[in-house]
Design a protein around this motif. Structure first.
Motif, PDB file in Angstrom:
ATOM      1  N   ALA A  64      39.835  33.074  36.833  1.00  0.00           N
ATOM      2  CA  ALA A  64      40.199  34.397  37.342  1.00  0.00           C
ATOM      3  C   ALA A  64      41.233  35.065  36.443  1.00  0.00           C
ATOM      4  O   ALA A  64      41.158  36.275  36.173  1.00  0.00           O
ATOM      5  CB  ALA A  64      40.736  34.271  38.770  1.00  0.00           C
ATOM      6  N   SER A  79      35.733  39.292  29.923  1.00  0.00           N
ATOM      7  CA  SER A  79      34.938  40.509  30.073  1.00  0.00           C
ATOM      8  C   SER A  79      35.147  41.454  28.891  1.00  0.00           C
ATOM      9  O   SER A  79      34.202  42.125  28.453  1.00  0.00           O
ATOM     10  CB  SER A  79      35.302  41.211  31.388  1.00  0.00           C
ATOM     11  N   SER A  90      33.278  45.079  39.353  1.00  0.00           N
ATOM     12  CA  SER A  90      32.849  43.727  39.689  1.00  0.00           C
ATOM     13  C   SER A  90      34.012  42.815  40.085  1.00  0.00           C
ATOM     14  O   SER A  90      33.976  42.203  41.163  1.00  0.00           O
ATOM     15  CB  SER A  90      32.061  43.129  38.519  1.00  0.00           C
ATOM     16  N   PRO A  91      35.079  42.692  39.275  1.00  0.00           N
ATOM     17  CA  PRO A  91      36.196  41.837  39.720  1.00  0.00           C
ATOM     18  C   PRO A  91      36.906  42.376  40.951  1.00  0.00           C
ATOM     19  O   PRO A  91      37.396  41.590  41.775  1.00  0.00           O
ATOM     20  CB  PRO A  91      37.128  41.803  38.503  1.00  0.00           C
ATOM     21  N   PHE A 114      39.493  36.129  33.185  1.00  0.00           N
ATOM     22  CA  PHE A 114      38.334  37.013  33.304  1.00  0.00           C
ATOM     23  C   PHE A 114      38.518  38.345  32.566  1.00  0.00           C
ATOM     24  O   PHE A 114      37.573  38.822  31.930  1.00  0.00           O
ATOM     25  CB  PHE A 114      38.001  37.273  34.774  1.00  0.00           C
ATOM     26  N   GLN A 160      29.364  41.432  45.560  1.00  0.00           N
ATOM     27  CA  GLN A 160      28.845  41.993  44.306  1.00  0.00           C
ATOM     28  C   GLN A 160      27.549  42.766  44.534  1.00  0.00           C
ATOM     29  O   GLN A 160      27.045  43.393  43.599  1.00  0.00           O
ATOM     30  CB  GLN A 160      28.583  40.863  43.308  1.00  0.00           C
ATOM     31  N   LEU A 207      37.355  40.223  44.348  1.00  0.00           N
ATOM     32  CA  LEU A 207      38.672  40.011  44.955  1.00  0.00           C
ATOM     33  C   LEU A 207      38.673  40.479  46.405  1.00  0.00           C
ATOM     34  O   LEU A 207      39.267  39.825  47.276  1.00  0.00           O
ATOM     35  CB  LEU A 207      39.736  40.765  44.158  1.00  0.00           C
TER      36      LEU A 207
END
Length: 306
Positions: A90, A97, A123-124, A93, A208, A128
């Motif tokens: 995490a 990305s 997306s993240p 990321f 997602q 979350l």
């Protein structure tokens, strides 16, 4: 130019792409390793945070000293390392990305870059949001469901509470019971963490759905009308998903079904907006023929009348 020279010239871009991919992968792995090391330094507070729903449930059921145990010497260390890997990814990321973006971006048009970037950010955020929903809503409900079947008061608390004040402290007195076998919860650290992480990952991935379907809609792979026409099949699929990723708890399954189906409806709305903007752009560029559309509608009405 000979055929050999042509082959060598055509292979040069491939070698450059492979070298670029290797560089991006190395940087991503380094960021992942650094994230693991950083997460490992705070793995124990993270573990305390993840098992907080279990602690709250045990205290609400009368346990004054909630306790989790491990039964092998390496179990606790491996549990901390597992937490470090998840949260290390995490932390890494954004770097991963970014490396993915730098590798893909040169092959995209300017309009495609502008379309892809919002999804890379969304997306993240949605993951979350789903993970937070799992930690603060779903996991406490699941723990109340599971732990509510047994007397979860710690055996040590039972022993101390039943000890007479006249008995010396160094003597342990086992209380007598007349109600059958005493069922006591002795939770293992790795198993308790496994349930929590499964919820976090499952809900994070389920959240997602709008990002994935909207991106597919932007690419023309799905349409709002098509998603709406298979709504009943989507409901069945979501019910099966809820039964697979949640414990045998009707309340938790209903919550997951309502959330994921709501996200499905949101996805239909977002795909419809994408299609509307695409249609407006085509109209502005002169590629959209209103007369042809009207003729198609008349032909459809004629076929329906027949």
């Amino acid at each position: 130019m000979s055929k050999t020279d042509e082959i060598e010239d055509s292979s040069a871009p491939l070698i450059e792409h492979l070298a670029e991919l290797r560089t991006r992968l190395i940087r991503s792995v380094i960021a992942f390793v650094i994230g693991i090391v950083v997460a490992f330094t705070v793995a124990e507070p993270i573990l305390q945070f993840l098992v907080q729903p279990i602690e709250a449930t045990l205290r609400s059921l009368g346990d004054p000293s909630p306790t989790l145990q491990y039964t092998s010497p390496q179990e606790y260390l491996f549990t901390l390392f597992r937490i470090s890997m998840v949260f290390g990814f995490a932390l890494a990321f954004p770097v991963i990305s970014y490396q993915l973006w730098r590798f893909v971006a040169p092959g995209l048009y300017k309009s495609e870059k502008g379309a892809f970037m919002p999804f890379l950010v969304a997306s993240p955020f949605m993951f979350l949001l789903g993970a937070s929903f799992a930690q603060f809503v779903v996991t406490p409900l699941a723990m109340q469901f599971f732990l509510g079947f047994a007397d979860v008061s710690s055996i040590f608390a039972n022993l101390l509470s039943a000890t007479s004040g006249d008995v010396p402290e160094e003597i342990v007195v086992v209380p007598e019971t007349t109600e059958g076998v005493k069922i006591t919860f002795f939770g293992k650290v790795n198993e308790s963490l496994d349930i929590t992480l499964k919820f976090i990952i499952a809900f994070g991935l389920c959240f997602q759905l709008p990002v994935l379907l909207t991106l597919m809609g932007k690419a023309g792979l799905v349409s709002a009308e098509g998603l709406g026409s298979v709504r009943k099949y989507a409901m069945v699929g979501i019910l099966v998903l809820a039964a697979l990723v949640t414990p045998p708890d009707v309340i938790t399954q209903i919550i997951l079904f309502v959330v994921v189906y709501g996200l499905y409806e949101v996805s239909i709305f977002l795909v419809a907006r994408v299609e509307k903007k695409r249609e407006e752009k085509l109209r502005a560029d002169g590629y959209y023929d209103d007369e042809a559309e009207a003729d198609d509608d008349l032909m459809q009405d004629f076929e329906d009348d027949k």
